[in-house]
Scaffold this active site. Sequence first.
Site, mmCIF file in Angstrom:
data_model
loop_
_atom_site.group_PDB
_atom_site.id
_atom_site.type_symbol
_atom_site.label_atom_id
_atom_site.label_comp_id
_atom_site.label_asym_id
_atom_site.label_seq_id
_atom_site.Cartn_x
_atom_site.Cartn_y
_atom_site.Cartn_z
ATOM 1 N N ASP A 44 0.884 -1.014 0.040
ATOM 2 C CA ASP A 44 -0.017 0.045 0.191
ATOM 3 C C ASP A 44 0.852 1.226 0.039
ATOM 4 O O ASP A 44 0.665 2.208 -0.667
ATOM 5 C CB ASP A 44 -1.006 -0.061 1.275
ATOM 6 N N GLU A 46 3.924 1.488 -1.428
ATOM 7 C CA GLU A 46 4.361 1.956 -2.500
ATOM 8 C C GLU A 46 3.301 2.558 -3.465
ATOM 9 O O GLU A 46 3.746 3.348 -4.238
ATOM 10 C CB GLU A 46 5.242 0.813 -3.008
ATOM 11 N N SER A 93 -14.378 6.673 9.262
ATOM 12 C CA SER A 93 -13.153 5.864 9.366
ATOM 13 C C SER A 93 -13.132 5.581 10.975
ATOM 14 O O SER A 93 -13.704 6.421 11.608
ATOM 15 C CB SER A 93 -12.062 6.454 8.486
ATOM 16 N N LEU A 94 -11.888 5.404 11.462
ATOM 17 C CA LEU A 94 -11.807 5.040 12.786
ATOM 18 C C LEU A 94 -10.356 5.876 13.147
ATOM 19 O O LEU A 94 -9.472 5.317 12.356
ATOM 20 C CB LEU A 94 -11.685 3.776 13.287
ATOM 21 N N GLU A 127 -14.883 -4.726 20.029
ATOM 22 C CA GLU A 127 -15.245 -5.786 19.124
ATOM 23 C C GLU A 127 -14.001 -6.206 18.255
ATOM 24 O O GLU A 127 -13.182 -5.309 18.011
ATOM 25 C CB GLU A 127 -16.299 -5.381 18.174
ATOM 26 N N ASP A 131 -10.895 -7.858 9.213
ATOM 27 C CA ASP A 131 -9.920 -7.290 8.161
ATOM 28 C C ASP A 131 -10.559 -7.638 6.972
ATOM 29 O O ASP A 131 -10.408 -8.979 6.302
ATOM 30 C CB ASP A 131 -8.486 -8.009 8.130
ATOM 31 N N ARG A 150 -17.996 1.147 0.665
ATOM 32 C CA ARG A 150 -17.873 2.548 1.529
ATOM 33 C C ARG A 150 -17.450 3.476 0.364
ATOM 34 O O ARG A 150 -17.826 4.554 0.548
ATOM 35 C CB ARG A 150 -16.716 2.007 2.545
ATOM 36 N N GLU A 187 -18.988 -5.792 7.793
ATOM 37 C CA GLU A 187 -17.919 -6.382 7.035
ATOM 38 C C GLU A 187 -18.139 -7.536 6.488
ATOM 39 O O GLU A 187 -18.582 -8.594 6.908
ATOM 40 C CB GLU A 187 -16.833 -6.305 8.050
ATOM 41 N N LYS A 303 -15.676 1.004 21.476
ATOM 42 C CA LYS A 303 -16.861 1.896 21.144
ATOM 43 C C LYS A 303 -17.485 2.358 22.702
ATOM 44 O O LYS A 303 -17.781 1.440 23.396
ATOM 45 C CB LYS A 303 -17.927 1.407 20.427
ATOM 46 N N LYS A 327 -4.750 -1.049 16.956
ATOM 47 C CA LYS A 327 -4.371 -2.170 15.946
ATOM 48 C C LYS A 327 -3.383 -3.315 16.545
ATOM 49 O O LYS A 327 -2.676 -2.766 17.390
ATOM 50 C CB LYS A 327 -3.443 -1.123 14.700
HETATM 51 S S1 IVH Z 1 -17.068 0.569 13.563
HETATM 52 C C1 IVH Z 1 -18.191 5.037 12.924
HETATM 53 N N1 IVH Z 1 -16.519 -2.114 13.999
HETATM 54 O O1 IVH Z 1 -12.716 -0.754 10.033
HETATM 55 C C2 IVH Z 1 -17.718 3.417 13.168
HETATM 56 N N2 IVH Z 1 -15.338 -0.917 12.182
HETATM 57 O O2 IVH Z 1 -10.868 1.468 10.147
HETATM 58 C C3 IVH Z 1 -17.536 2.807 12.092
HETATM 59 N N3 IVH Z 1 -14.016 -2.490 10.983
HETATM 60 O O3 IVH Z 1 -14.342 1.086 7.726
HETATM 61 C C4 IVH Z 1 -16.657 1.484 11.992
HETATM 62 N N4 IVH Z 1 -14.411 -4.064 12.190
HETATM 63 O O4 IVH Z 1 -14.479 -1.388 7.749
HETATM 64 C C5 IVH Z 1 -16.274 -1.022 13.282
HETATM 65 N N5 IVH Z 1 -16.069 -4.026 14.820
HETATM 66 C C6 IVH Z 1 -15.720 -3.155 13.858
HETATM 67 C C7 IVH Z 1 -15.053 -3.118 12.557
HETATM 68 C C8 IVH Z 1 -14.835 -2.046 11.929
HETATM 69 C C9 IVH Z 1 -13.755 -3.912 11.051
HETATM 70 C C10 IVH Z 1 -13.588 -1.773 9.806
HETATM 71 C C11 IVH Z 1 -14.662 -0.778 8.924
HETATM 72 C C12 IVH Z 1 -14.187 0.730 9.102
HETATM 73 C C13 IVH Z 1 -12.572 0.302 9.315
HETATM 74 C C14 IVH Z 1 -12.193 1.550 10.038
#
Ligand code: IVH
Length: 696
Positions: A44, A46, A93-94, A127, A131, A150, A187, A303, A327
């Site tokens: 990613d 590169e 995103s997170l 949670e 991936d 998305r 996901e 969360k 992560k």
């Molecule tokens: S919550 C507003 N929960 O991680 C909150 N995301 O890096 C929205 N993902 O785009 C995301 N597992 O594709 C949430 N248990 C989980 C998740 C999750 C994987 C992904 C998701 C998001 C990305 C953000």
Amino acid sequence: MDTGQIPIEKLSEEDAKGELNRLATLITHHDHLYYLEDQPEVSDAEYDELRLRNDAIEKRFPHLIREDSPSLRVGAPLVGPFKKVRHRRPVLSLDNGFEDQDVLDFFDRIRRFLNVSRETIIEIVAEPKIDGLSATLEYSKGRFVLGATRGDGTEGEDITANLKTIKDIPEFIDAPDFPSVTEIRGEVYMRHEDFMAMNKEREAQHLPLFINPRNTAAGSVRQLDPQVTASRPLKFFTYACDDYAPFHVTTHWEFLEKLKKWGFVVNPLARLCENAEDVLAYYHELESQRASLPYDIDGIVYKVNRLDWQSRMGYSTRAPRWALAHKFPAQQAQTHLNDILIQVGRTGTLTPVALLDPITVGGVVVARASLHNEDEIARKDIRIGDTVVIQRAGDVIPQVVSVVLDKRPADSKPFDFPHICPVCGSHAIRLPGEVARKCIGGLICSAQAALRLRHFVSRDAFDIEGFGSKHVEAFYKEGLIQSPADIFTLESRDRQSLTPLRNREGWGNLSAQNLFKAIEARRKIPLHRFIYALGIPQVGQATAKLLARHYLSYKAWSEAMMAAKNAESEAYADLLSIDGIGPSVSVDLIAFFDEPHNHTVLGDLLKEVTVLDEKPLEVGSSPLANKTIVFTGTLEHMTRPEAKVRAESLGAKVASSVSSKTDYVVVGADAGSKAKAAKELGVTILSEEEWLELLG
Ligand code: IVH
């Protein structure tokens, strides 16, 4: 000159043009591998570097932005006719954390934001972070009506038909308390077990293998044919919605409970925690189980459980303040590098692949890893026999990160990257600005031949009617056509064949005769089509025409290309003087003629076809007919492009630099070195007035 290395502020306009061309091709290539073939060949990082360079060059030269620029494609590339869908609310995103301290800081931020004491319990739902590929599911009156990717967060692609093939996604929910309109988010992913079983089956069918579950899941939901998606073992975890209001719940945990009750699949490992200690214990527990989990996770998502607190905290521009993605570190392992295999792709790129003692990294057995390219091997000094560190990180295919020097055998030698194509024995060269070494035996190399032959017969090349790519590929596979000349001997060989074309499936007497007629009709071919048909890299239709108009006959052209090998030669200067031909194209042209295998192919072909000389333009008695003209300085009465068009319409060739073959140099205001060169070479110099007079 390697334009890929030149700092952007030092690029000339011509360099920039070439560089944007190169980047557009390269990025499209990687997009294709990533999104359509699920077989990325670069990391990613590169890939991002290429995009950043493209954007920066466009910023400096906005007038050079190409119609097909990667910067004009947002998020995922347009590969299919998927309808665009605007998300009801942006898919955010997170924020990421990596260390335990980042989690403690997250708790502190929450306390400060809500102004609550150290004693107040802050419930957190933890949670697994799956991936996979996130998707949104819109339900209306209980029915699943619209599913989307998305995309860039604001706009995604309509993949409803594909998502409907996933059993974990309920089609209809018959429950009085299910909101009449809502968007559920989650996901798409693939389990290791299913992924490996699928690959095993593909191997048996001699299909290319997929690299990892994530890319395969992503590629699978972006298939144009939902049948293909249905054949892939996809799963879905639900974890969010666009708006909690219609669910009438007060916590995220309750929301998850309701989802389960309605038949959605919620990750069973989700846990309700009361403080930072709980959360960190959970993180480390799952980190240790990571390799044995049935699917890939790349971290834990935290969360805030209370929804009133979530609303108070709200969102920053890109992510909710009430959530954190913690992560996991990249997964690494050490193993022995047994050999380096050089693969040749369909476009001739030589790609080195590390053959490893199989080892488990993050639950997946890795036996091969990408070495990217020649420079990468040299930079990391990777040698056969080394013990190497392998990494699987998120959506990147396994990579060799580094060498364990302590374990290097005493007699090891640096890896010698081949300069000869391992498939066909032609030379493999590297062009200025390219990282890849490419085989230039495109016409004979079996790794590339089918693609090149398709190009050869295509509409703007030999234009053989009724000879579509399917036939070319089938004939190639059966050994009927290996090289372009074989096309023209097809009929005579067919007459002696025990299995003539007319008896084959899908063919009859008439269709076979028609094909032979279409081939016969192309035994005479204009020079520009012939040049284009050869498929020399960077030589598209426009360049082929420039060359044909300049050299007029095949003989003159081919002799000039061979002579131009010497950079001091008149032939080289003459080639570069053609307006529209730069140093980079020249390298490809010269390399093509420098490859003995290509001469064999050309020799065979020229026994079968006649290349027609290009007609000099019908220009009557124009004083400019067949003259070579160079413009320099600023013209007052017309722009440079206009002057060029006018000159060409009167049969002149417009060149960009002065040589002894130049007939006229038209000198405008502030003319520089070209006027000087003209004087030195004794070329006729015209003022703008004299030029206008010539035009009449
Ligand atoms: S919550 C507003 N929960 O991680 C909150 N995301 O890096 C929205 N993902 O785009 C995301 N597992 O594709 C949430 N248990 C989980 C998740 C999750 C994987 C992904 C998701 C998001 C990305 C953000």
